[in-house]
Motif scaffolding. Structure first.
Motif, PDB file in Angstrom:
ATOM      1  N   MET A   1       0.837  -1.207   0.000  1.00 24.80           N
ATOM      2  CA  MET A   1       0.000   0.000   0.000  1.00 24.80           C
ATOM      3  C   MET A   1       0.869   1.253   0.000  1.00 24.80           C
ATOM      4  O   MET A   1       1.815   1.353   0.768  1.00 24.80           O
ATOM      5  N   LYS A   2       0.514   2.195  -0.859  1.00 24.50           N
ATOM      6  CA  LYS A   2       1.294   3.427  -0.988  1.00 24.50           C
ATOM      7  C   LYS A   2       0.612   4.549  -0.216  1.00 24.50           C
ATOM      8  O   LYS A   2      -0.575   4.786  -0.362  1.00 24.50           O
ATOM      9  N   ALA A   3       1.383   5.213   0.633  1.00 24.45           N
ATOM     10  CA  ALA A   3       0.825   6.258   1.490  1.00 24.45           C
ATOM     11  C   ALA A   3       1.454   7.607   1.168  1.00 24.45           C
ATOM     12  O   ALA A   3       2.576   7.678   0.673  1.00 24.45           O
ATOM     13  N   ILE A  53      -5.849  17.549  -1.855  1.00 21.93           N
ATOM     14  CA  ILE A  53      -6.602  16.367  -1.421  1.00 21.93           C
ATOM     15  C   ILE A  53      -7.056  15.570  -2.647  1.00 21.93           C
ATOM     16  O   ILE A  53      -6.946  14.338  -2.684  1.00 21.93           O
ATOM     17  N   ARG A  54      -7.525  16.279  -3.681  1.00 22.35           N
ATOM     18  CA  ARG A  54      -7.960  15.583  -4.901  1.00 22.35           C
ATOM     19  C   ARG A  54      -6.786  14.872  -5.563  1.00 22.35           C
ATOM     20  O   ARG A  54      -6.900  13.701  -5.965  1.00 22.35           O
ATOM     21  N   GLU A  55      -5.646  15.547  -5.644  1.00 26.28           N
ATOM     22  CA  GLU A  55      -4.453  14.928  -6.251  1.00 26.28           C
ATOM     23  C   GLU A  55      -4.105  13.627  -5.531  1.00 26.28           C
ATOM     24  O   GLU A  55      -3.940  12.577  -6.148  1.00 26.28           O
ATOM     25  N   ILE A  56      -4.040  13.718  -4.208  1.00 23.19           N
ATOM     26  CA  ILE A  56      -3.672  12.539  -3.420  1.00 23.19           C
ATOM     27  C   ILE A  56      -4.707  11.441  -3.622  1.00 23.19           C
ATOM     28  O   ILE A  56      -4.366  10.266  -3.791  1.00 23.19           O
ATOM     29  N   GLY A  58      -6.268  10.666  -6.130  1.00 21.37           N
ATOM     30  CA  GLY A  58      -6.081   9.983  -7.404  1.00 21.37           C
ATOM     31  C   GLY A  58      -4.794   9.185  -7.460  1.00 21.37           C
ATOM     32  O   GLY A  58      -4.540   8.477  -8.443  1.00 21.37           O
ATOM     33  N   ARG A  59      -3.965   9.292  -6.432  1.00 22.77           N
ATOM     34  CA  ARG A  59      -2.600   8.759  -6.509  1.00 22.77           C
ATOM     35  C   ARG A  59      -2.326   7.694  -5.456  1.00 22.77           C
ATOM     36  O   ARG A  59      -1.767   6.647  -5.738  1.00 22.77           O
ATOM     37  N   ILE A 139     -12.150   9.321   5.808  1.00 19.80           N
ATOM     38  CA  ILE A 139     -13.090   9.274   4.695  1.00 19.80           C
ATOM     39  C   ILE A 139     -12.346   8.871   3.432  1.00 19.80           C
ATOM     40  O   ILE A 139     -11.165   9.169   3.284  1.00 19.80           O
ATOM     41  N   LYS A 140     -13.051   8.143   2.556  1.00 22.54           N
ATOM     42  CA  LYS A 140     -12.430   7.754   1.290  1.00 22.54           C
ATOM     43  C   LYS A 140     -12.723   8.819   0.238  1.00 22.54           C
ATOM     44  O   LYS A 140     -13.880   9.220   0.045  1.00 22.54           O
ATOM     45  N   ILE A 141     -11.669   9.329  -0.380  1.00 27.10           N
ATOM     46  CA  ILE A 141     -11.813  10.325  -1.448  1.00 27.10           C
ATOM     47  C   ILE A 141     -11.015   9.811  -2.628  1.00 27.10           C
ATOM     48  O   ILE A 141      -9.822   9.530  -2.493  1.00 27.10           O
ATOM     49  N   GLY A 142     -11.670   9.662  -3.776  1.00 23.25           N
ATOM     50  CA  GLY A 142     -11.008   9.008  -4.904  1.00 23.25           C
ATOM     51  C   GLY A 142     -10.719   7.573  -4.514  1.00 23.25           C
ATOM     52  O   GLY A 142     -11.562   6.906  -3.906  1.00 23.25           O
ATOM     53  N   LYS A 143      -9.509   7.099  -4.789  1.00 26.90           N
ATOM     54  CA  LYS A 143      -9.181   5.716  -4.439  1.00 26.90           C
ATOM     55  C   LYS A 143      -8.449   5.638  -3.110  1.00 26.90           C
ATOM     56  O   LYS A 143      -7.952   4.590  -2.711  1.00 26.90           O
ATOM     57  N   CYS A 144      -8.402   6.766  -2.398  1.00 25.04           N
ATOM     58  CA  CYS A 144      -7.539   6.866  -1.220  1.00 25.04           C
ATOM     59  C   CYS A 144      -8.342   7.009   0.065  1.00 25.04           C
ATOM     60  O   CYS A 144      -9.303   7.776   0.132  1.00 25.04           O
ATOM     61  N   THR A 145      -7.931   6.264   1.092  1.00 24.66           N
ATOM     62  CA  THR A 145      -8.531   6.421   2.413  1.00 24.66           C
ATOM     63  C   THR A 145      -7.742   7.462   3.191  1.00 24.66           C
ATOM     64  O   THR A 145      -6.552   7.268   3.450  1.00 24.66           O
TER      65      THR A 145
END
Lengths: 424, 424
Positions: A1-3, A53-56, A58-59, A139-145
């Motif tokens: 998992m990438k953080a 937050i949006r960038e993260i 998606g990444r 909260i989950k935003i995009g594919k990231c928790t």
């Protein structure tokens, strides 16, 4: 998992505050087998917060965010998270009750703005904050928790260990790997020297990762090991630690990460011996370090912070002649200070410091950074003169603070070696 | 001009090293009127490095990058910059000569890998490094002018002031802006209360940005102002500060960012009065704070860190009956401790602390966080009992440390108000 780790706040953005939270979080994530890819920081700017937050989202798979959960107008993190997630902020009644309770407990008047701290993006789960008024949330935003936490270090640390790390380990399930860290505390050798001495030992163990951390003036050697077989990993680490102990020897303070003051406290405890201190140039720092350890009242009796010559004479019984002949910063005075502290307190051991922390007060013969350290033990007393490696740094580099700290560590090191019957 | 700061290296990424370079650079840029928008860090990973450089190239006007210019295989910054710029690495003969000379000077053997440090992206201009072997370089990628520097702090600092800041000021030409920060130190009010009291004042000044920084247990109010007319800006800030002083009043410790111990030291100085301390639960912390201020030897005479009852009796002359009747943690004992410290040291003023820092030692009647503070002045003595707001926090997040610190601040606050003739 990438953080990724995201710290917010104008103090950090503008450099007014050094961001130590991020390093702490990164270390904990790595220890738990999660790979940290990026750190990001920005100020209290809603638009930039939302962008990042949006960038993260998606990444990364996981993001740990600190700061901006306070009650003031420049605390915008919750609002930014809601915007980025495309949801609205909703009130969490339980959190509001908690916040009200905290204000009662600290008996401080609660202001309406604090209610803002109970508003969270719809669909997020609240992370309790027993240590402060600002709860966190996930909260989950995009594919990231995302895990949002306050920036106050001790609140963040508590929330990280109680709520975030357990949640991360659940997310990892199955792919769970053990991650063990061993910390060896050293004092008296430079970082590069320690690095060289340790590196070729660690290189023999292909799985062990080496980290050096200068927690001034100690150098901490960190050995990281990840894998499935915890027992075998501990054996490997134990073997590596022993090799390092053989190599570095007397400069090792502890192999469990304990700092100097705790290691010394344990030695006094095992000997059931008591300690007194006489401080001039360290100005109470040694006593503060010693009493920072819970239970220190079992062995610590007294410290005389004798800044003036009069107090050295009146409180510690230093001979005025000694002061006149050799000066306050002298082996002779330091020795009499230690003997005096031991005598007046009835302690088994006493250490003393007299020196020049600077930036002023240095001389040709006794430059800034000079310290004389006395040591009084049941079988007799001694004193030594040392020079801090930081003495000649300009004040702007905090030479006074560094000298005080180095003096204090050197005094504790003399005591530690005395207690271990080691030469210095 | 919008700037970003990018620091590279696995030690930073993994948290083994706290990134202090970034805060230093941010502060310098802000001082020079350049707005820092983001900080980014990543490890020694070529692909990630290239990605981030390209992102910044599309976003910022200026980027300051540190790390990864060394000779080893995980020093990848130059290569990443070349890839991101779409150019190849070329040898700079002058830099190679410099590097060879440096190795001669330090007389260390030069390894072939060091020649790599003379390779730069085609079209970049080299930034000399008088302090080390790794030169930096500057190159435009996308719309952003990048400045790449080594990560070694003192090499970075020298290069920043000698080459990068002058270049930045040129880039700014006409649009030079000043950036001023004023810091007001407060104690005794919560962050949210301070925030509210200050916010509506600051809102009247549309150009002033407000920042609140909790440097526990002080709350620092920071006023940021940017513009062209430095004189007018200072007037505006001065006016805003006065308004805030009127509003917050007695809870303001200083309007120049001085912490409590320094403010108290200045008050003692102006009165040419001397100070003694008697510490039990604060264990030397008050003395450490006071002596952390250069020149404190002018007014600080002595602190008796009397942890044991015996030392309270023997050193400070506390009446054994008082201890027996009221206990060590009592108004009566605290008062006698302060009187004793003042008497034995001959100081004009003395403060004392006796309390329960925890995590152990609390009781129904005297819970962890209870402190009795004594104050002895030329005209008489007094003592008060207080409860730390952090008393009942669990030890795991530093209640002992926080209680000690709060006790110390409260004692200094009692002294400060005494010196100002202010009620508490």
């Amino acid at each position: 998992m990438k953080a990724e780790i995201f710290s917010t706040g104008d103090e950090i953005r503008s450099g007014a505050l050094i961001d130590s939270n991020t390093a702490y979080i990164a270390e904990k994530l790595e220890e738990n087998g999660i790979e940290v890819m990026r750190h990001i920081s920005c100020g209290d700017d809603l638009q930039v917060l939302v962008e990042i937050i949006r960038e993260i989202g998606g990444r990364a798979d996981i993001a740990v965010v600190t700061g901006g959960l306070g009650p003031t107008t420049d605390d915008l993190t919750s609002e930014a998270a809601a915007k980025a997630a495309g949801v609205k902020l909703v009130l969490d009644q339980e959190s509001l009750t908690h916040i009200r309770a905290m204000f009662k407990k600290f008996n401080r008047p609660m202001s309406p703005s604090n209610e803002k701290q109970a508003m969270f993006p719809e669909g997020s789960s609240v992370l309790k904050n027993p240590a402060g008024t600002a709860p966190g949330f996930s909260i989950k935003i995009g594919k990231c928790t995302f895990f949002f936490m306050p920036g106050v270090p001790f609140e963040m640390k508590k929330m990280l260990s109680d709520h975030v790390l357990p949640a991360l380990l659940q997310l990892q399930e199955g792919i769970r790997k053990y991650s063990i860290v061993r910390t060896i505390t050293t004092f008296g050798l430079g970082e590069s020297i320690v690095g060289e001495k340790v590196a070729d030992i660690v290189n023999e163990f292909k799985d062990i990762k080496l980290g050096l951390r200068a927690t001034f003036p100690e150098i901490h050697v960190k050995l990281y090991l990840r894998g499935e077989d915890e027992k075998k990993m501990n054996e490997t680490l134990g073997y590596a630690v022993n090799r390092i102990v053989d190599r570095i020897g007397p400069n090792i303070i502890s192999i469990n990460g304990n700092p100097m003051e705790k290691a010394v406290g344990e030695l006094l405890g095992t000997k059931s011996a008591t300690l007194a201190i006489a401080e001039s140039c360290t100005g109470g720092l040694i006593a503060d370090l010693i009493t920072g350890v819970s239970g220190s009242s079992d062995y610590f009796l007294f410290s005389g912070v004798t800044y003036s010559n009069e107090s050295k004479i009146k409180i510690l019984g230093v001979n005025p002649e000694t002061l006149k002949q050799h000066g306050a910063v002298s082996i002779e005075t330091a020795r009499e200070m230690a003997e005096g502290a031991r005598r007046v307190s009835g302690a088994d051991y006493a250490v003393s410091t007299s020196g020049i922390a600077g930036p002023d007060g240095g001389s040709e013969e006794k430059p800034v950074g000079t310290v004389c350290i006395g040591l009084a033990a049941p079988h007799g007393s001694t004193a030594k003169k040392w020079t801090s490696p930081y003495g000649n740094l300009s004040a702007s580099y905090g030479s006074r603070e560094r000298n005080k700290r180095w003096f204090a560590m050197m005094a504790l090191e003399m005591l530690r070696r005395e207690l271990l019957g080691m030469a210095l």
